[in-house]
Structures are given as structure tokens and as C-alpha cells.
Design an enzyme around this catalytic site. Structure first.
Site, PDB file in Angstrom:
ATOM      1  N   ASN A   9       0.870  -1.176   0.000  1.00  0.00           N
ATOM      2  CA  ASN A   9       0.000   0.000   0.000  1.00  0.00           C
ATOM      3  C   ASN A   9       0.905   1.223   0.000  1.00  0.00           C
ATOM      4  O   ASN A   9       1.514   1.543   1.016  1.00  0.00           O
ATOM      5  CB  ASN A   9      -0.896  -0.033   1.255  1.00  0.00           C
ATOM      6  CG  ASN A   9      -1.755   1.209   1.378  1.00  0.00           C
ATOM      7  OD1 ASN A   9      -1.861   2.006   0.451  1.00  0.00           O
ATOM      8  ND2 ASN A   9      -2.388   1.365   2.539  1.00  0.00           N
ATOM      9  N   TRP A  10       0.985   1.852  -1.155  1.00  0.00           N
ATOM     10  CA  TRP A  10       1.894   2.997  -1.271  1.00  0.00           C
ATOM     11  C   TRP A  10       1.294   4.283  -0.706  1.00  0.00           C
ATOM     12  O   TRP A  10       1.975   5.307  -0.643  1.00  0.00           O
ATOM     13  CB  TRP A  10       2.290   3.207  -2.739  1.00  0.00           C
ATOM     14  CG  TRP A  10       3.214   2.148  -3.270  1.00  0.00           C
ATOM     15  CD1 TRP A  10       3.696   1.054  -2.587  1.00  0.00           C
ATOM     16  CD2 TRP A  10       3.784   2.084  -4.588  1.00  0.00           C
ATOM     17  NE1 TRP A  10       4.521   0.322  -3.406  1.00  0.00           N
ATOM     18  CE2 TRP A  10       4.589   0.932  -4.637  1.00  0.00           C
ATOM     19  CE3 TRP A  10       3.685   2.880  -5.727  1.00  0.00           C
ATOM     20  CZ2 TRP A  10       5.295   0.563  -5.785  1.00  0.00           C
ATOM     21  CZ3 TRP A  10       4.377   2.525  -6.872  1.00  0.00           C
ATOM     22  CH2 TRP A  10       5.180   1.373  -6.898  1.00  0.00           C
ATOM     23  N   LYS A  11       0.028   4.227  -0.344  1.00  0.00           N
ATOM     24  CA  LYS A  11      -0.664   5.396   0.232  1.00  0.00           C
ATOM     25  C   LYS A  11      -0.456   6.624  -0.676  1.00  0.00           C
ATOM     26  O   LYS A  11      -0.355   6.475  -1.891  1.00  0.00           O
ATOM     27  CB  LYS A  11      -0.185   5.645   1.666  1.00  0.00           C
ATOM     28  CG  LYS A  11      -0.233   4.366   2.511  1.00  0.00           C
ATOM     29  CD  LYS A  11      -0.141   4.621   3.983  1.00  0.00           C
ATOM     30  CE  LYS A  11      -0.035   3.297   4.721  1.00  0.00           C
ATOM     31  NZ  LYS A  11      -0.245   3.424   6.152  1.00  0.00           N
ATOM     32  N   HIS A  96      -9.766   0.922   4.606  1.00  0.00           N
ATOM     33  CA  HIS A  96      -8.509   1.080   5.354  1.00  0.00           C
ATOM     34  C   HIS A  96      -8.788   1.985   6.562  1.00  0.00           C
ATOM     35  O   HIS A  96      -9.587   2.919   6.472  1.00  0.00           O
ATOM     36  CB  HIS A  96      -7.437   1.692   4.440  1.00  0.00           C
ATOM     37  CG  HIS A  96      -6.072   1.656   5.041  1.00  0.00           C
ATOM     38  ND1 HIS A  96      -5.668   2.554   5.994  1.00  0.00           N
ATOM     39  CD2 HIS A  96      -5.023   0.823   4.841  1.00  0.00           C
ATOM     40  CE1 HIS A  96      -4.421   2.274   6.355  1.00  0.00           C
ATOM     41  NE2 HIS A  96      -4.004   1.228   5.668  1.00  0.00           N
ATOM     42  N   GLU A  98      -7.236   4.371   7.746  1.00  0.00           N
ATOM     43  CA  GLU A  98      -7.029   5.804   7.496  1.00  0.00           C
ATOM     44  C   GLU A  98      -8.263   6.410   6.816  1.00  0.00           C
ATOM     45  O   GLU A  98      -8.618   7.560   7.056  1.00  0.00           O
ATOM     46  CB  GLU A  98      -5.758   6.005   6.647  1.00  0.00           C
ATOM     47  CG  GLU A  98      -4.509   5.741   7.493  1.00  0.00           C
ATOM     48  CD  GLU A  98      -3.285   5.306   6.719  1.00  0.00           C
ATOM     49  OE1 GLU A  98      -3.270   5.395   5.476  1.00  0.00           O
ATOM     50  OE2 GLU A  98      -2.314   4.851   7.361  1.00  0.00           O
ATOM     51  N   GLU A 168      -5.928  -5.493  10.304  1.00  0.00           N
ATOM     52  CA  GLU A 168      -4.951  -4.430  10.529  1.00  0.00           C
ATOM     53  C   GLU A 168      -5.234  -3.744  11.864  1.00  0.00           C
ATOM     54  O   GLU A 168      -6.063  -2.815  11.922  1.00  0.00           O
ATOM     55  CB  GLU A 168      -5.041  -3.401   9.390  1.00  0.00           C
ATOM     56  CG  GLU A 168      -4.678  -3.974   8.039  1.00  0.00           C
ATOM     57  CD  GLU A 168      -3.949  -2.949   7.193  1.00  0.00           C
ATOM     58  OE1 GLU A 168      -2.857  -3.266   6.714  1.00  0.00           O
ATOM     59  OE2 GLU A 168      -4.450  -1.820   7.041  1.00  0.00           O
ATOM     60  N   GLY A 174       1.780   1.836  10.652  1.00  0.00           N
ATOM     61  CA  GLY A 174       2.698   2.961  10.503  1.00  0.00           C
ATOM     62  C   GLY A 174       3.399   3.354  11.791  1.00  0.00           C
ATOM     63  O   GLY A 174       4.031   4.404  11.864  1.00  0.00           O
ATOM     64  N   SER A 214       2.880  -2.618  10.236  1.00  0.00           N
ATOM     65  CA  SER A 214       4.339  -2.589  10.427  1.00  0.00           C
ATOM     66  C   SER A 214       5.019  -3.919  10.064  1.00  0.00           C
ATOM     67  O   SER A 214       5.986  -4.319  10.713  1.00  0.00           O
ATOM     68  CB  SER A 214       4.694  -2.152  11.849  1.00  0.00           C
ATOM     69  OG  SER A 214       4.226  -0.826  12.074  1.00  0.00           O
ATOM     70  N   GLY A 235       2.434  -1.379   4.286  1.00  0.00           N
ATOM     71  CA  GLY A 235       2.490   0.040   3.934  1.00  0.00           C
ATOM     72  C   GLY A 235       3.917   0.506   3.732  1.00  0.00           C
ATOM     73  O   GLY A 235       4.502   0.369   2.651  1.00  0.00           O
ATOM     74  N   GLY A 236       4.509   1.034   4.798  1.00  0.00           N
ATOM     75  CA  GLY A 236       5.842   1.637   4.705  1.00  0.00           C
ATOM     76  C   GLY A 236       6.879   0.748   4.037  1.00  0.00           C
ATOM     77  O   GLY A 236       7.645   1.197   3.174  1.00  0.00           O
TER      78      GLY A 236
HETATM   79  C1  PEP Z   1      -1.131  -0.185   5.798  1.00  0.00           C
HETATM   80  O1  PEP Z   1      -1.043   0.920   5.306  1.00  0.00           O
HETATM   81  O2  PEP Z   1      -2.097  -0.903   5.522  1.00  0.00           O
HETATM   82  C2  PEP Z   1      -0.087  -0.626   6.700  1.00  0.00           C
HETATM   83  C3  PEP Z   1      -0.210  -1.791   7.273  1.00  0.00           C
HETATM   84  O3  PEP Z   1       0.976   0.236   6.897  1.00  0.00           O
HETATM   85  P1  PEP Z   1       2.364  -0.114   7.646  1.00  0.00           P
HETATM   86  O4  PEP Z   1       2.846  -1.416   7.047  1.00  0.00           O
HETATM   87  O5  PEP Z   1       3.244   1.023   7.332  1.00  0.00           O
HETATM   88  O6  PEP Z   1       2.061  -0.275   9.083  1.00  0.00           O
END
Ligand code: PEP
Length: 254
Positions: A9-11, A96, A98, A168, A174, A214, A235-236
């Protein structure tokens, strides 16, 4: 046997040009590893065609991060499932945390979007997960039961294997704080049991449930080794070339 999915997930990161450049570098590191897992990169809308171009001829798929539940209309700034389908997008993240937090997406919105995605032959990756406060209050099972139930309202049993759920925990997204493999396994098992209760054993055994929060090259292997975890939403760590290591962890546990 459920095929694992490693979804990035590049957000709201990378311009189209930068996304193409990064996808081009990434493909050289992960293409070989991608054959017994599904690898999906959920990129910003404006980068979809650039990244598709770079990944043409590989097994890596390009997904989206959100869509509207309606086909068309006066919804300024929105993108419909029909538009994504027209761009041959096979996966879309729905609900998600967010989006739930910053755009007030409700469980009902999530359910509507998931229905529309399937109608458009797009696999929804439906996110569920508890806050830290809910975890501290011992409400994890209740929250997951409720969110999973509401996300799947009015689906038919045969639709269930076409949906992906991502567990999640909000406190792990994040933050660098990952759920332990035991916590993640327990939550994914709970989600599967809710699905079994509502749709039967075959559906529960077929649906893929990812862990997200994470995930990185150091913890991916242990997480993906859990029996009810069918891959990750990342994500990251998906925005770095070392994402290849996460993919490899998925492959090692395929
Ligand atoms: C996400 O954006 O769905 C996510 C899990 O981010 P991260 O891996 O950065 O926690």
C-alpha cells in the site's frame, strides 16, 4: 490451499514518474519470487497506468487504494469501481483505517464498496482491526466479529472466496509496533471463525486473511508462518526495495 497475497500500500506517496521508476527497480528484485504468491501493489490512482506499464509482462498486479460505491454521478474527486475496472485493476483496498478515520467511512460504506467491487470483478481487500483502546479493554473479538459481519452483509456464500480480509490493528499501522505472531494469528483465526459461523466451513477455509501493521523484512517470516495468516498488507515497507524480502517471506511460507 490458499495462495498467499503480499500486497503493498503505497498510500499518498510517489508522483507517477517516481512510482514508475520505483516499480521498475522493484520488478528486478521481486519478479522471480512472485510465482507462488500473488504480489499486488496498491498505488495512487494517478500512477496506476504508469506502474502497469512498468510491470507489463510480470506477475505483479497493480491495485487501487479506494473506490466509490456508486458507478457515476456528482461525487467530485471520487473514482468509481467501473473506472478501475476499465483500467483492468484487479484489487482494491476497502475500508482502510485511514479512510475510516479521516473520511468517516462506516461499516455500511465498506459493505457497499465491497459489493460494488465484486460486481466489477475487482477483488476487495477489506480492512478490519481494533484500536489500542479496544485491545486494552479486551474488545478485540467483539470488534472483529462486528466489523467482519457488517463488511460481509448480503454476500452470498459463493462470493466469500472472492473477497480478501486484511486484519490491521490500528495501533500497529505505521507505528513500527507490530502485533506479535500470536496476536495476529489469534485475530485472523477469530475472523475465520466468524466467517465459518456465517457462511460455513468451505467459505471460511477458502477466504484469504492478511495481516497488516508494520510488517517488514525482519518480522514477515514469522507472521506469514501462522496457519490463519495468508499474507500481508504492507504500507511503509512496500515503499522500499527491501519489499522483495517481504515477498520472499511470503514465498517461503507458501
Ligand atoms: C497499511 O497501510 O495498511 C499498513 C499496514 O501500513 P504499515 O505497514 O506502514 O504499518
Amino acid at each position: 490451499m490458499r495462495k498467499k497475497i503480499i500486497a503493498g500500500n503505497w498510500k499518498m506517496n510517489f508522483t507517477p514518474a517516481r512510482a514508475a521508476e520505483f516499480a521498475n527497480s522493484l520488478v528486478n528484485t521481486i519478479d522471480d519470487a512472485a510465482d507462488n504468491v500473488e504480489v499486488v501493489l496498491c498505488v495512487p490512482y494517478v500512477a496506476i497506468d504508469h506502474v502497469q506499464y512498468e510491470l507489463d509482462g510480470t506477475d505483479i498486479k497493480v491495485g487501487a487504494q479506494n473506490m466509490h460505491a456508486e458507478d457515476k454521478g456528482e461525487f467530485t474527486g471520487e473514482i468509481s469501481g467501473e473506472m478501475l475496472a476499465a483500467m483492468c485493476v484487479p484489487y482494491v483496498i476497502i475500508g482502510h483505517s485511514e479512510r475510516r478515520k479521516y473520511y468517516n467511512e462506516s461499516d455500511t460504506d465498506v459493505n457497499k464498496k465491497a459489493h460494488k467491487a465484486l460486481e466489477m470483478y475487482i477483488t476487495p481487500i477489506v480492512c478490519v482491526g481494533e484500536t489500542l483502546e479496544q485491545r486494552k479493554n479486551g474488545e478485540v473479538d467483539n470488534v472483529l466479529t462486528q466489523q467482519t459481519h457488517l463488511a460481509l452483509v448480503n454476500f452470498k456464500t459463493e462470493d466469500i472466496p472472492k473477497i480478501v480480509i486484511a486484519y490491521e490493528p490500528i495501533w500497529a499501522i505505521g507505528t513500527g509496533e507490530t502485533a506479535t505472531p500470536e496476536q495476529a494469528q489469534a485475530a485472523c483465526k477469530k475472523i475465520r471463525s466468524v466467517i465459518k459461523h456465517e457462511f460455513g466451513e468451505d467459505a471460511a477455509e477458502a477466504i484469504r486473511i492478511l495481516y497488516g501493521g508494520s510488517v517488514n523484512p525482519s518480522n514477515a517470516n514469522e507472521l506469514f508462518a501462522q496457519p490463519d495468516i495468508d499474507g500481508g498488507l504492507v504500507g511503509g515497507a512496500s515503499q522500499k526495495l527491501s519489499f522483495a524480502e517481504v515477498v520472499k517471506a511470503g514465498q517461503a511460507n507458501a
